[in-house]
Scaffold this motif. Sequence first.
Motif, mmCIF file in Angstrom:
data_model
loop_
_atom_site.group_PDB
_atom_site.id
_atom_site.type_symbol
_atom_site.label_atom_id
_atom_site.label_comp_id
_atom_site.label_asym_id
_atom_site.label_seq_id
_atom_site.Cartn_x
_atom_site.Cartn_y
_atom_site.Cartn_z
ATOM 1 N N HIS A 108 -11.780 -13.349 20.276
ATOM 2 C CA HIS A 108 -11.951 -12.035 19.655
ATOM 3 C C HIS A 108 -11.694 -10.875 20.606
ATOM 4 O O HIS A 108 -11.409 -9.774 20.160
ATOM 5 C CB HIS A 108 -13.349 -11.920 19.061
ATOM 6 N N TYR A 109 -11.783 -11.089 21.901
ATOM 7 C CA TYR A 109 -11.606 -10.002 22.858
ATOM 8 C C TYR A 109 -10.275 -10.066 23.586
ATOM 9 O O TYR A 109 -10.055 -9.362 24.542
ATOM 10 C CB TYR A 109 -12.759 -9.992 23.867
ATOM 11 N N GLU A 110 -9.372 -10.920 23.113
ATOM 12 C CA GLU A 110 -8.052 -11.036 23.716
ATOM 13 C C GLU A 110 -7.020 -10.884 22.604
ATOM 14 O O GLU A 110 -7.161 -11.479 21.536
ATOM 15 C CB GLU A 110 -7.911 -12.412 24.379
ATOM 16 N N THR A 111 -5.986 -10.075 22.839
ATOM 17 C CA THR A 111 -4.971 -9.872 21.818
ATOM 18 C C THR A 111 -3.722 -10.674 22.145
ATOM 19 O O THR A 111 -3.450 -10.985 23.306
ATOM 20 C CB THR A 111 -4.591 -8.379 21.697
ATOM 21 N N PHE A 112 -2.974 -11.000 21.096
ATOM 22 C CA PHE A 112 -1.776 -11.822 21.239
ATOM 23 C C PHE A 112 -0.621 -11.190 20.488
ATOM 24 O O PHE A 112 -0.821 -10.509 19.486
ATOM 25 C CB PHE A 112 -2.038 -13.246 20.726
ATOM 26 N N ALA A 113 0.591 -11.433 20.975
ATOM 27 C CA ALA A 113 1.782 -10.826 20.390
ATOM 28 C C ALA A 113 2.128 -11.420 19.025
ATOM 29 O O ALA A 113 2.704 -10.744 18.194
ATOM 30 C CB ALA A 113 2.967 -10.975 21.333
ATOM 31 N N ASP A 114 1.770 -12.687 18.796
ATOM 32 C CA ASP A 114 2.109 -13.323 17.526
ATOM 33 C C ASP A 114 1.055 -14.366 17.167
ATOM 34 O O ASP A 114 0.256 -14.783 18.012
ATOM 35 C CB ASP A 114 3.505 -13.946 17.587
ATOM 36 N N PRO A 115 1.022 -14.791 15.905
ATOM 37 C CA PRO A 115 0.022 -15.775 15.475
ATOM 38 C C PRO A 115 0.153 -17.118 16.184
ATOM 39 O O PRO A 115 -0.842 -17.811 16.371
ATOM 40 C CB PRO A 115 0.289 -15.923 13.979
#
Length: 141
Positions: A108-115
């Motif tokens: 939840h606290y890390e973002t990603f460029a794609d699914p």
Amino acid sequence: MNTITRRQAFGIAIGAATAVGLTACDKAGSGAASASASPNAKASGPALSIPAGGIDEVFEGRRIQITLDPGAHHDGQHMPGMPTIKIDGKELHLMRNADNSWVTVVNHYETFADPISAAKAAVRDLQGANLIPFTPKGEAL
């Protein structure tokens, strides 16, 4: 007498230095944050790189299935255009941020460029544990 004291001059100098430092930190931080969150994201919303038949692969011993259904339902809600991710047959709750990056309930606290990268990171973070399906507040499993 209208002269400034040493204490007042020192306070003004410290305030100015703090303002300059905060401005420099803000400029440096905003570029790094947007670059790390989603390097391929565009403001209009990038097309997802999920093939028409979906993705079905084994990653670190776990089966990841990703489908893009225009009429997809997630947790009982109609969410058109959202990919459905399943790890070992259990749905991984996926959320899209305003900057077109992705997060999951596992990361939840890390973002990603794609699914796809979000699903693989969730598998790594689960470390072999079973995925418990996400249920909105008030709903039973």
